[in-house]
Design an enzyme around this catalytic site. Structure first.
Site, PDB file in Angstrom:
ATOM      1  CB  CYS A   1      -1.000   0.076   1.172  1.00 46.89           C
ATOM      2  SG  CYS A   1      -2.036  -1.409   1.239  1.00 46.89           S
TER       3      CYS A   1
ATOM      4  NE  ARG B   1       4.720   2.042  -0.012  1.00 52.81           N
ATOM      5  CZ  ARG B   1       5.573   1.806   0.797  1.00 52.81           C
ATOM      6  NH1 ARG B   1       6.828   2.164   0.336  1.00 52.81           N
ATOM      7  NH2 ARG B   1       5.224   1.313   2.177  1.00 52.81           N
TER       8      ARG B   1
ATOM      9  CD1 TRP C   1       0.109  -6.542  -2.814  1.00 48.60           C
ATOM     10  CD2 TRP C   1      -0.327  -7.087  -0.792  1.00 48.60           C
ATOM     11  NE1 TRP C   1       0.559  -7.691  -2.632  1.00 48.60           N
ATOM     12  CE2 TRP C   1       0.415  -8.242  -1.237  1.00 48.60           C
ATOM     13  CE3 TRP C   1      -0.358  -7.308   0.689  1.00 48.60           C
ATOM     14  CZ2 TRP C   1       0.456  -9.396  -0.665  1.00 48.60           C
ATOM     15  CZ3 TRP C   1      -0.235  -8.270   1.520  1.00 48.60           C
ATOM     16  CH2 TRP C   1       0.288  -9.425   0.599  1.00 48.60           C
TER      17      TRP C   1
ATOM     18  CG  ASN D   1       1.267   1.190   4.274  1.00 50.40           C
ATOM     19  OD1 ASN D   1       1.111  -0.138   4.097  1.00 50.40           O
ATOM     20  ND2 ASN D   1       2.865   1.822   4.210  1.00 50.40           N
ATOM     21  N   GLY D   2      -0.910  -0.254   6.259  1.00 55.26           N
ATOM     22  CA  GLY D   2      -0.670  -1.277   7.555  1.00 55.26           C
ATOM     23  C   GLY D   2      -1.770  -2.040   7.798  1.00 55.26           C
TER      24      GLY D   2
ATOM     25  CD  GLU E   1      17.818 -13.295  -5.083  1.00 62.99           C
ATOM     26  OE1 GLU E   1      16.975 -13.979  -4.161  1.00 62.99           O
ATOM     27  OE2 GLU E   1      17.299 -12.278  -5.816  1.00 62.99           O
TER      28      GLU E   1
ATOM     29  CE  LYS F   1      15.146 -11.041  -7.923  1.00 61.32           C
ATOM     30  NZ  LYS F   1      15.000 -11.344  -6.640  1.00 61.32           N
TER      31      LYS F   1
ATOM     32  CD  GLU G   1      11.128 -12.107  -6.937  1.00 58.58           C
ATOM     33  OE1 GLU G   1      10.069 -11.587  -6.178  1.00 58.58           O
ATOM     34  OE2 GLU G   1      12.243 -11.887  -6.969  1.00 58.58           O
TER      35      GLU G   1
ATOM     36  CG  HIS H   1      18.478 -37.940  -0.973  1.00 57.88           C
ATOM     37  ND1 HIS H   1      18.608 -39.198  -0.367  1.00 57.88           N
ATOM     38  CD2 HIS H   1      19.734 -37.222  -1.072  1.00 57.88           C
ATOM     39  CE1 HIS H   1      20.183 -39.304  -0.345  1.00 57.88           C
ATOM     40  NE2 HIS H   1      20.807 -38.227  -0.908  1.00 57.88           N
TER      41      HIS H   1
ATOM     42  CE  LYS I   1      12.035  -2.439  -4.134  1.00 56.41           C
ATOM     43  NZ  LYS I   1      12.429  -3.772  -4.595  1.00 56.41           N
TER      44      LYS I   1
HETATM   45  C1  F6R Z   1      12.430 -10.773  -4.129  1.00 52.98           C
HETATM   46  C2  F6R Z   1      12.150  -9.634  -3.144  1.00 52.98           C
HETATM   47  C3  F6R Z   1      11.748 -10.053  -1.707  1.00 52.98           C
HETATM   48  C4  F6R Z   1      12.520  -9.094  -0.504  1.00 52.98           C
HETATM   49  C5  F6R Z   1      11.937  -9.461   0.673  1.00 52.98           C
HETATM   50  C6  F6R Z   1      12.624  -8.512   1.755  1.00 52.98           C
HETATM   51  O1  F6R Z   1      12.740 -10.225  -5.098  1.00 52.98           O
HETATM   52  O2  F6R Z   1      12.387  -8.477  -3.272  1.00 52.98           O
HETATM   53  O3  F6R Z   1      11.876 -11.486  -1.511  1.00 52.98           O
HETATM   54  O4  F6R Z   1      13.917  -9.392  -0.566  1.00 52.98           O
HETATM   55  O5  F6R Z   1      10.484  -9.138   0.880  1.00 52.98           O
HETATM   56  O6  F6R Z   1      12.380  -7.299   1.649  1.00 52.98           O
HETATM   57  P1  F6R Z   1      13.334  -6.245   2.445  1.00 52.98           P
HETATM   58  O7  F6R Z   1      14.944  -6.412   1.826  1.00 52.98           O
HETATM   59  O8  F6R Z   1      12.796  -4.927   1.921  1.00 52.98           O
HETATM   60  O9  F6R Z   1      13.201  -6.447   3.886  1.00 52.98           O
END
Ligand code: F6R
Length: 591
Positions: free
Chosen positions: A2, A27, A75, A99-100, A467, A471, A474, A490, A586
């Site tokens: 949000c 966001r 969101w 937001n929250g 990672e 990537k 997602e 296994h 994010k």
């Molecule tokens: C994946 C991604 C997430 C963040 C996770 C932590 O591409 O961006 O997995 O790494 O949500 O976010 P932060 O680093 O902001 O705590």
């Protein structure tokens, strides 16, 4: 998770609000809305979908004349993404964006329903709005101050009162800044939303209530006026724009050499500035998602190189788990945003136990940056694409530096000077990898139709696989899994069939041969092997990409861009909304 913006000044707020929402869309992007006001007339327009849908809707409406407004991009947490649940919400004279999460919303709602309040939405936000409305007797500061005593959870609110011409805001455990313009002032979840208008801002602490007019900003704590420092942002307008790139994700990957240089410059000639964790007997690295995967690389380096006992944990688990702190322990929190709810909670848990914390953070104004006992800032600049790229790379590089410093302090690293010299070349090595981006675009074309993909490696290579796999899944929605190379047989090897892409990461000399044997095992089951390595002599099965061989400390940094580019180009081939993958947001400011 949000985004909120608010405007008060001399102009019609529409342009600022829509512009701000577009900058905050990363966001949350399932629905959005604005509220503008003229005297006691409040006009609310909401919409599901993207900000562009809201803009279209607004452009078709007859807007009232106005000099004040609030807006929100959502969101969804409480209730599905529909127009009724979209913000702003209005109860009585109060209109609000949030937001929250209000954790005691159900209890509060039941009491308010008994008082006769009728709720339209399923949201916790409407409950918060009703609580403020209940306490509003003509004094907004009093109403907000009283209402927040009852609210449990996290919030950043932008609030309009029907009979007031000012804008009000308050935050707790959710980001909110106050922007200071010329004859106009703003609220926003993030600097990116206001940087076109001003670089001057005020940071709010928990439960400080703000009153904004075009001319003045006044901050209150417990009903009393307090003084706040004015900050100047170093962000530029270009930082918040895509420039010539099609997506922020690619722009941010291509920025990696510059941001790495910026981060290294701070420390590499001046390792005295680097935190020395060698006095600690045990390290807990706690984070979420990619930040945790950077921490897993950190764990390998700290154990192998600095001989320090180390564990990693997912913040959402760590915060509720029994942790036995029986040695001199340091908790390292890793977070790009510095606002991830679970990581904040893990940090506070460590503080409650009297344990030292060190945060590796990008956003300098964030909660974790402000509360951690010590902080190391990566210098990634704003990261707008939802999937992290340049910030993750810098988190990895920061662990390389921390491990090098600790190993040096413990006199365990005899090649210290050479490694420091080599690190200065890193941005150039990275440029070389990025210049090969078309190679990875080719892989995107090859695997765009794949249903599944696997990433295999051992030790630090396995940490990188996690990672790489994240990537790919997602942003391209390809199912993918990361495995320790020896573990596949296994069970999971039963999923390997003709043509399944398997990415093998092989950089660790000690266990190279072992991973190679595992690669041959899956190749025998007809998997298509893509090897990313630092060893030109390793066998090429279907595809091989070789990066410069450098010290173990910094080697992972060079493996990062190929993994990110493979995810990016696969998503591009699939025609997806790369910067805003479905269901994501994010900065995960809720549990
Ligand atoms: C994946 C991604 C997430 C963040 C996770 C932590 O591409 O961006 O997995 O790494 O949500 O976010 P932060 O680093 O902001 O705590």
């Amino acid at each position: 998770m949000c985004g909120i913006v608010g405007y008060v000044g001399e102009q019609h707020p529409k342009e600022f609000l829509l512009d701000g929402l577009k900058k905050l869309e990363y966001r949350g992007y399932d629905s959005s809305g604005i509220a503008i006001k003229n005297n006691d007339n409040i006009q609310i327009i909401k919409c599901t979908g993207k900000i562009s849908d809201l803009e279209e809707k607004i452009n078709k409406e007859n807007l009232i004349s106005s000099k004040i407004g609030i807006a929100h991009t959502r969101w969804a947490t409480h209730g599905e993404a529909n127009e009724t649940n979209a913000h702003p919400h209005k109860v009585g004279k109060v209109t609000l964006v949030h937001n929250g999460i209000i954790e005691n919303a159900t209890d509060l709602k039941n009491k308010l329903v008994n008082d006769g309040v009728v709720f339209r939405s399923e949201t916790d936000t409407e409950v918060a709005c009703a609580v403020i409305s209940k306490y509003y007797k003509g004094n907004p500061i009093e109403a907000i101050t009283e209402a927040i005593q009852l609210l449990k959870g996290s919030y950043a609110f932008g609030v309009l009162f029907e009979d007031q011409d000012k804008l009000y805001a308050v935050r707790k455990d959710s980001p909110l800044i106050i922007g200071l313009g010329k004859k106009e002032n703003y609220i926003a979840s993030d600097i990116a939303a206001i940087i076109k208008y001003t670089d001057q801002y005020i940071l709010l602490n928990d439960d400080e209530v703000v009153e904004l007019s075009g001319e003045n900003v006044t901050v209150y704590k417990d009903g009393k006026k307090i003084k706040k420092e004015i900050q100047t942002s170093t962000m530029t307008i270009e930082d918040a724009n895509k420039g010539n790139y099609k997506h922020f994700m690619l722009k941010e990957i291509m920025e990696e050499p510059i941001v790495l240089q910026r981060t290294l410059n701070k420390y590499i000639n001046n390792m005295d500035q680097m935190v020395d964790i060698s006095p600690y007997e045990e390290i807990h690295i706690v984070a979420c998602g990619s930040a945790l995967y950077a921490g897993m690389i950190g764990k390998c380096l700290l154990e192998e190189k600095a001989n320090i006992k180390c564990m990693t944990d997912v913040a959402s688990e760590y915060r509720y788990k029994k942790i036995i702190y029986d040695r001199k322990t340091l908790v390292i929190l890793v977070s790009q945003s510095g606002e991830t709810a679970d990581t904040i909670a893990a940090m506070r848990k460590a503080h409650e136990e009297g344990i030292d914390t060190l945060a590796i953070v990008n956003v300098k104004t964030s909660t974790i940056a402000r509360e951690a006992k010590q902080t190391l800032f990566i210098e990634a600049g704003p990261e707008i694409a939802v999937a992290t790229t340049k910030a993750y790379l810098l988190q990895v590089a920061m662990f390389s530096l921390i491990a090098l410093k600790a190993a040096h302090s413990k006199k365990l690293e005899k090649n210290y000077k050479e490694i420091i010299e080599e690190a200065k070349q890193l941005p150039d090595y990275l440029r070389k990898v990025l210049n090969d981006k078309d190679v990875f675009a080719g892989i995107g074309k090859e695997i765009k139709g794949a249903r599944d993909a696997f990433y295999i490696g051992r030790g630090v290579d396995y940490a990188m696989c996690e990672e790489g796999s994240l990537k790919l899944k997602e942003v391209s929605y390809t199912h993918s899994d990361a495995y320790q190379a020896g573990e596949l047989k296994h069970g999971t090897i039963s999923l390997i069939e003709d043509g399944v892409p398997v990415f093998a990461i092989i950089t660790d000399d000690k266990i190279k041969d072992k991973t190679e044997s595992n690669v041959i095992e899956v190749e025998s089951r007809k998997a298509k092997i893509y090897t990313i390595t630092n060893d030109a002599s390793i066998m090429n099965h279907h595809f091989k990409y070789v990066v410069e061989k450098i010290s173990d400390y910094f080697q992972p940094v060079l493996i990062v861009p190929p993994l990110q580019l493979i995810g990016y180009y696969t998503a591009l081939e699939r025609g997806l909304d790369i910067d805003k993958p479905r269901n994501l947001a994010k900065s995960v400011t809720v549990e």
